[in-house]
Design an enzyme around this catalytic site. Structure first.
Site, PDB file in Angstrom:
ATOM      1  N   ASP A  79       0.847  -0.935   0.040  1.00  0.00           N
ATOM      2  CA  ASP A  79      -0.037  -0.125  -0.013  1.00  0.00           C
ATOM      3  C   ASP A  79       0.975   1.095  -0.058  1.00  0.00           C
ATOM      4  O   ASP A  79       2.269   1.105   0.481  1.00  0.00           O
ATOM      5  CB  ASP A  79      -0.839   0.104   1.191  1.00  0.00           C
ATOM      6  CG  ASP A  79      -1.887  -1.071   1.323  1.00  0.00           C
ATOM      7  OD1 ASP A  79      -1.877  -1.884   0.467  1.00  0.00           O
ATOM      8  OD2 ASP A  79      -2.921  -0.922   2.016  1.00  0.00           O
ATOM      9  N   HIS A 129      -5.853   2.961  -3.993  1.00  0.00           N
ATOM     10  CA  HIS A 129      -5.802   3.257  -2.374  1.00  0.00           C
ATOM     11  C   HIS A 129      -6.499   4.505  -2.252  1.00  0.00           C
ATOM     12  O   HIS A 129      -5.774   5.019  -0.977  1.00  0.00           O
ATOM     13  CB  HIS A 129      -4.394   3.055  -1.948  1.00  0.00           C
ATOM     14  CG  HIS A 129      -4.329   2.802  -0.349  1.00  0.00           C
ATOM     15  ND1 HIS A 129      -5.122   1.845   0.056  1.00  0.00           N
ATOM     16  CD2 HIS A 129      -3.519   3.032   0.323  1.00  0.00           C
ATOM     17  CE1 HIS A 129      -4.883   1.839   1.618  1.00  0.00           C
ATOM     18  NE2 HIS A 129      -3.680   2.910   1.732  1.00  0.00           N
ATOM     19  N   HIS A 133      -6.843   9.257   1.226  1.00  0.00           N
ATOM     20  CA  HIS A 133      -6.468   8.465   2.192  1.00  0.00           C
ATOM     21  C   HIS A 133      -6.780   8.950   3.351  1.00  0.00           C
ATOM     22  O   HIS A 133      -6.292   8.864   4.438  1.00  0.00           O
ATOM     23  CB  HIS A 133      -4.712   8.272   2.142  1.00  0.00           C
ATOM     24  CG  HIS A 133      -4.140   7.111   2.809  1.00  0.00           C
ATOM     25  ND1 HIS A 133      -4.044   7.021   4.306  1.00  0.00           N
ATOM     26  CD2 HIS A 133      -3.783   5.793   2.364  1.00  0.00           C
ATOM     27  CE1 HIS A 133      -3.658   6.003   4.459  1.00  0.00           C
ATOM     28  NE2 HIS A 133      -3.539   5.166   3.389  1.00  0.00           N
ATOM     29  N   HIS A 228       3.565  -2.053   3.455  1.00  0.00           N
ATOM     30  CA  HIS A 228       3.832  -0.709   2.825  1.00  0.00           C
ATOM     31  C   HIS A 228       5.101  -0.213   2.278  1.00  0.00           C
ATOM     32  O   HIS A 228       5.817  -0.909   2.386  1.00  0.00           O
ATOM     33  CB  HIS A 228       3.487   0.349   3.906  1.00  0.00           C
ATOM     34  CG  HIS A 228       2.142   0.159   4.585  1.00  0.00           C
ATOM     35  ND1 HIS A 228       1.699  -1.038   5.680  1.00  0.00           N
ATOM     36  CD2 HIS A 228       0.868   0.694   4.289  1.00  0.00           C
ATOM     37  CE1 HIS A 228       0.664  -0.909   6.072  1.00  0.00           C
ATOM     38  NE2 HIS A 228      -0.104   0.158   5.298  1.00  0.00           N
TER      39      HIS A 228
HETATM   40 ZN   LIG Z   1      -2.642   3.084   3.254  1.00  0.00          ZN
END
Ligand SMILES: [Zn+2]
Length: 269
Positions: A79, A129, A133, A228
């Site tokens: 991500d 994504h 955010h 991530h």
């Molecule tokens: Zn994220």
């Protein structure tokens, strides 16, 4: 009488020898049948296989670890990128013939254009994504989340001429997302993916990341790993993939048409 006895002995000895030979052949044969990894050797006529072949084959087996066809699948999901780490992540993935799924943020796609293209070229999946955010913005109205993913699609199309249906919500789809937002995303055809192994990489050292993966993947055949684009994640990736590869996992990208795994469907382990 003596001659006869000798002949009998000889017959018994040669019979035993033949049985032993068959036993050896059978043992190796079982080895071939159980291995699906090396198609060439599997299809080779046994009579033409020399001892060198056999030794070469078994040493390869040891080196490669469990077969790719063990049925164990790991989805590596990454991500918050793309980022300055993306290209190095791809390099390590390639080393293990691994494909991943990158859930990208709109602003980062616009900064790291080449990296978006590199992800596609590597055979990994481009997923989205969001733009903000931010759960407050994403769920402001029923359609806010869908609108953000539509923007992601416009951005990806501009960069690479492609669209994607595969998405991940920031902080996961539960408990923050209202069902009305979920329904709107579903009707728009988006495939929502959560995870079942959280590496906690954003707050961990590389060693802790690897330990988390070892601990939570135990006795599980199908896993979705959350990671991530962080420095410590990059440093942990090689050892993590080596471990999972030795455990027999195949690293597949999420397919656009695959039934998603998420907390709403309750189909994560
Ligand atoms: Zn994220």
């Amino acid at each position: 009488m003596n001659k006869k006895l000798n002949k009998k002995k000889l017959l018994i000895v040669s019979a035993m020898g033949t049985i032993a030979l068959f036993a050896i052949i059978a043992t190796f044969n079982i080895g071939f049948v159980s291995s699906k990894e090396d198609g060439k050797l599997r299809d080779t006529n046994l009579s033409s296989v020399t001892m060198t072949n056999l030794m070469d084959f078994s040493s390869k087996e040891i080196y490669k670890g469990p077969s790719e066809n063990s049925g164990k699948v790991a989805y590596i999901t990454i991500d918050d990128g793309p980022s300055k780490y993306t290209d190095d992540i791809i390099k390590i993935l390639n080393k293990y013939n691994a494909k991943a799924t990158f859930f990208m943020i709109d602003g980062n796609m616009k900064i790291y254009l080449e990296q978006v293209k590199n992800i596609i070229e590597s055979g990994s999946t481009t997923g989205f994504h969001s733009v903000s955010h931010d759960i407050h913005k994403l769920y402001e109205t029923n359609t806010s989340a869908r609108e953000e993913f539509d923007i992601n699609n416009k951005t990806l199309f501009k960069i690479a001429g492609k669209y994607s249906k595969v998405i991940r919500l920031p902080y996961g789809s539960k408990p923050y997302m209202p069902s009305s937002s979920y329904e709107v995303l579903n009707s728009a055809g988006y495939k929502l993916w959560d995870w079942d192994i959280d590496t906690q990489d954003w707050k961990s050292t590389s060693t802790q990341i690897i330990n988390n993966v070892k601990k939570y993947s135990k006795d599980r055949d199908n896993i979705v790993i959350l990671m991530h684009e962080k420095k410590q994640t990059l440093h942990a990736l090689d050892e993590m993939l080596k471990y999972l590869s030795d455990e027999g996992y195949e690293f597949l990208p999420i397919d656009q048409n695959e039934k998603p795994k998420n907390y709403w469907l309750g189909n994560l382990s």
